[in-house]
Design an enzyme around this catalytic site. Structure first.
Site, mmCIF file in Angstrom:
data_model
loop_
_atom_site.group_PDB
_atom_site.id
_atom_site.type_symbol
_atom_site.label_atom_id
_atom_site.label_comp_id
_atom_site.label_asym_id
_atom_site.label_seq_id
_atom_site.Cartn_x
_atom_site.Cartn_y
_atom_site.Cartn_z
ATOM 1 N N GLU A 15 0.887 -1.178 0.000
ATOM 2 C CA GLU A 15 0.000 0.000 0.000
ATOM 3 C C GLU A 15 0.913 1.213 0.000
ATOM 4 O O GLU A 15 1.470 1.584 1.032
ATOM 5 C CB GLU A 15 -0.893 -0.009 1.259
ATOM 6 C CG GLU A 15 -1.853 -1.186 1.333
ATOM 7 C CD GLU A 15 -3.079 -0.998 0.431
ATOM 8 O OE1 GLU A 15 -3.243 0.080 -0.174
ATOM 9 O OE2 GLU A 15 -3.872 -1.941 0.321
ATOM 10 N N CYS A 31 -2.012 9.635 2.575
ATOM 11 C CA CYS A 31 -1.553 9.056 1.307
ATOM 12 C C CYS A 31 -2.489 9.378 0.143
ATOM 13 O O CYS A 31 -2.056 9.471 -0.992
ATOM 14 C CB CYS A 31 -1.424 7.542 1.439
ATOM 15 S SG CYS A 31 -2.955 6.754 1.967
HETATM 16 P P1 NAD Z 1 8.253 4.820 4.847
HETATM 17 O O1 NAD Z 1 8.188 4.010 3.610
HETATM 18 O O2 NAD Z 1 9.435 5.696 5.059
HETATM 19 O O3 NAD Z 1 8.177 3.889 6.158
HETATM 20 C C1 NAD Z 1 7.164 2.944 6.363
HETATM 21 C C2 NAD Z 1 7.676 1.839 7.275
HETATM 22 O O4 NAD Z 1 8.778 1.197 6.653
HETATM 23 C C3 NAD Z 1 8.137 2.282 8.645
HETATM 24 O O5 NAD Z 1 7.706 1.363 9.615
HETATM 25 C C4 NAD Z 1 9.662 2.274 8.540
HETATM 26 O O6 NAD Z 1 10.324 1.978 9.754
HETATM 27 C C5 NAD Z 1 9.904 1.176 7.523
HETATM 28 N N1 NAD Z 1 11.108 1.418 6.707
HETATM 29 C C6 NAD Z 1 11.594 2.624 6.307
HETATM 30 N N2 NAD Z 1 12.705 2.446 5.560
HETATM 31 C C7 NAD Z 1 12.925 1.104 5.483
HETATM 32 C C8 NAD Z 1 13.913 0.295 4.854
HETATM 33 N N3 NAD Z 1 14.915 0.833 4.157
HETATM 34 N N4 NAD Z 1 13.811 -1.033 4.993
HETATM 35 C C9 NAD Z 1 12.817 -1.600 5.678
HETATM 36 N N5 NAD Z 1 11.851 -0.883 6.307
HETATM 37 C C10 NAD Z 1 11.899 0.456 6.216
HETATM 38 O O7 NAD Z 1 6.886 5.659 4.879
HETATM 39 P P2 NAD Z 1 6.399 6.750 5.899
HETATM 40 O O8 NAD Z 1 7.236 7.967 5.782
HETATM 41 O O9 NAD Z 1 6.243 6.166 7.254
HETATM 42 O O10 NAD Z 1 4.925 7.040 5.309
HETATM 43 C C11 NAD Z 1 4.696 7.882 4.251
HETATM 44 C C12 NAD Z 1 4.480 7.141 2.944
HETATM 45 O O11 NAD Z 1 3.504 6.124 3.107
HETATM 46 C C13 NAD Z 1 3.934 8.032 1.855
HETATM 47 O O12 NAD Z 1 4.533 7.723 0.629
HETATM 48 C C14 NAD Z 1 2.450 7.691 1.824
HETATM 49 O O13 NAD Z 1 1.796 7.995 0.610
HETATM 50 C C15 NAD Z 1 2.488 6.240 2.111
HETATM 51 N N6 NAD Z 1 1.220 5.781 2.663
HETATM 52 C C16 NAD Z 1 0.452 4.938 1.939
HETATM 53 C C17 NAD Z 1 -0.775 4.526 2.432
HETATM 54 C C18 NAD Z 1 -1.685 3.598 1.677
HETATM 55 O O14 NAD Z 1 -2.642 3.091 2.271
HETATM 56 N N7 NAD Z 1 -1.460 3.348 0.413
HETATM 57 C C19 NAD Z 1 -1.186 4.976 3.679
HETATM 58 C C20 NAD Z 1 -0.360 5.824 4.391
HETATM 59 C C21 NAD Z 1 0.861 6.212 3.890
#
Ligand code: NAD
Length: 466
Positions: free
Chosen positions: A212, A246
């Site tokens: 997602e 998002c």
């Molecule tokens: P992110 O991708 O930075 O982090 C999400 C999760 O992944 C966190 O728990 C983080 O600890 C982990 N993570 C980060 N880097 C990682 C890596 N290199 N390896 C493994 N795990 C890692 O996202 P964010 O900043 O927390 O959230 C914002 C993003 O999420 C935006 O792009 C937003 O559009 C998206 N989002 C999507 C939805 C949806 O339902 N489609 C909902 C909310 C947010």
């Protein structure tokens, strides 16, 4: 070095068939216990934690976190018996003497990694689907909302045994350890960049994935739209959760004949919703942390340098990561506001003359998670929908498709793979096992070797007629 989560993983792996063979009543009991924890025991703790993390107003927490998870639980409770039931399917004539069905069985041991922007909603909604489907789960919420993660850890510990559901707090390093383990399914919500890392890690064990993700969701306001109504909805959708949603409108494409009316209505609505001093408004939160504050304010500064027009907002205060709700136009195409997912309270607008331009602009970018169309014209709406692709779409509204549990939620390509919510979430965490039962009388055995001329004729007949 031994993986610090191997023991936990193995305990869930050993327990997976106990959990997986539970009936719908046992699963419902678990969901009800989780519901009570969210609705009663921990409701105030969750509100306070989200306020501590990014000053999320209580009413937004109630509506966009608690309500949505509780609704997900209620829908699962009402439907689980029928979701879990074997689905009998038809039998082609060539398979006469057999009967077939789809058995929904749990995938096994699952990993749910969630982001910070709706931490409770995006951790617990997939958990509800995973429990409904009969899985064991390790949850890894975001390190960026530590207060909320702590409360969620307490809830999980309180409600579940570790060998069924466990929550692990921590940052990227924790994710990296977890991603080395051979999970059966990984459900990830977050950015497209990290989504690629997740998919790569999943490929090592051929774990299935639901991704997602995010991206730039366009909003079109055409020449037939009711501008006042459109603006009231767009301002709400954009600045909800301080723009950190998002599916928030990322940019607006407004017909040139409506631009002035749109900007005037926008300014007035912003004042009505957040007052002339949004920094003091109880209806407006903060950017989650300094890193995102710096990223977003650099966009505003880049827009200023590019001589873009800031119609409203543009001010900020580093003391508590406050960024004023901001509306900007005349932005050069190379500016990050038109290229990066904004994920904050800044809205760029562009004008257009005809819908061809709209469609080719949207299609020049990665496929979005949501696309919004404000219009009274069916022809215009159909044209935009038919000539673009997106995970979801609202016509004359924004974001609320997320809350209709009859709809699948998810993206396409860069904005995601797979769907979630209610039945679609249950399916994401289930293996649809194809089962065929053959009766001894099944005529298929006439085709077993040795192959004869008669059997060749039966095959010819089958190809032609069955
Ligand atoms: P992110 O991708 O930075 O982090 C999400 C999760 O992944 C966190 O728990 C983080 O600890 C982990 N993570 C980060 N880097 C990682 C890596 N290199 N390896 C493994 N795990 C890692 O996202 P964010 O900043 O927390 O959230 C914002 C993003 O999420 C935006 O792009 C937003 O559009 C998206 N989002 C999507 C939805 C949806 O339902 N489609 C909902 C909310 C947010």
């Amino acid at each position: 070095m031994k993986n610090p989560y191997l023991q936990l993983f193995n305990s869930q792996k050993e327990n997976q068939f106990n959990i997986g063979n539970s009936n719908y009543k046992q699963r419902i009991k678990k969901l009800k216990t989780l519901k009570v924890a969210l609705e009663k025991t921990y409701k105030q703790d969750i509100r306070e934690a989200l306020y501590a993390d990014f000053k999320k107003p209580y009413i937004e927490t109630d509506l966009t976190e608690l309500y949505l998870v509780i609704k997900e639980i209620k829908v699962a409770i009402s439907n689980l018996k029928s979701w879990m039931r074997n689905k009998h399917v038809g039998t082609p004539l060539a398979l006469l003497g057999t009967t077939s069905w789809i058995k929904y069985e749990p995938k096994g041991v699952c990993l749910i990694i969630s982001p910070w922007n709706y931490p409770v909603n995006l951790t617990f909604c997939p958990l509800v689907s995973a429990i409904a489907a009969g899985n064991t789960v390790i949850l890894k919420p975001s390190e960026m909302t530590p207060n909320t993660s702590r409360v969620m850890a307490k809830i999980v510990k309180d409600v579940f045994n570790e060998n069924e559901i466990a929550l692990v707090e921590g940052d990227v390093e924790v994710s990296k350890h977890l991603l080395k383990l051979p999970f059966n399914h990984i459900f990830f919500t977050g950015s497209p960049a990290v989504g690629k890392i997740i998919m790569e890690a999943a490929s090592k064990h051929l774990a299935s994935v639901t991704l997602e993700l995010g991206g730039k969701s366009p909003t079109v306001v055409d020449e037939t739209a009711n501008v006042q109504t459109a603006v009231k909805s767009i301002v709400w959708g954009k600045y909800l959760n301080t723009g950190q949603t998002c599916i928030a409108p990322d940019y607006v494409l407004v017909h040139e004949s409506k631009k002035e009316a749109f900007i005037e209505a926008f300014k007035m609505t912003m004042d009505n919703y957040y007052s002339k001093k949004p920094e003091k408004s109880k209806s407006f939160g903060r950017v989650v942390n300094e890193k995102h504050f710096k990223r977003l304010t650099s966009y505003i500064e880049a827009a200023k340098e590019d001589k873009a027009i800031i119609h409203k907002g543009g001010n900020y205060n580093a003391n508590d990561n406050y960024i004023e709700p901001t509306l900007i136009s005349k932005i050069p195409e190379r500016n990050p506001l038109l290229n990066e997912e904004i994920f904050g309270p800044i809205l760029p607008i562009k004008t257009y003359k005809n819908l061809n331009e709209v469609v080719s602009y949207i299609n020049s970018k990665a496929r979005p998670l949501a696309l919004y169309m404000y219009s009274k014209s069916k022809k215009n709406t159909n044209y935009v929908i038919k000539n673009t692709r997106s995970g979801g779409t609202c016509i004359n509204s924004t974001e609320i498709h997320f809350t209709n549990h009859e709809l699948p939620f998810g993206g396409i390509n860069n904005s995601g793979i797979g769907k979630s919510h209610s039945y679609f979430g249950f399916k994401a965490f289930s293996n649809e096992r194809a089962v065929l039962k053959s009766y001894w009388s099944a005529p298929l055995k006439v085709l077993f070797p040795p192959y004869t001329n008669f059997k060749q004729k039966v095959v010819d007949f089958t190809i032609k007629w069955l």
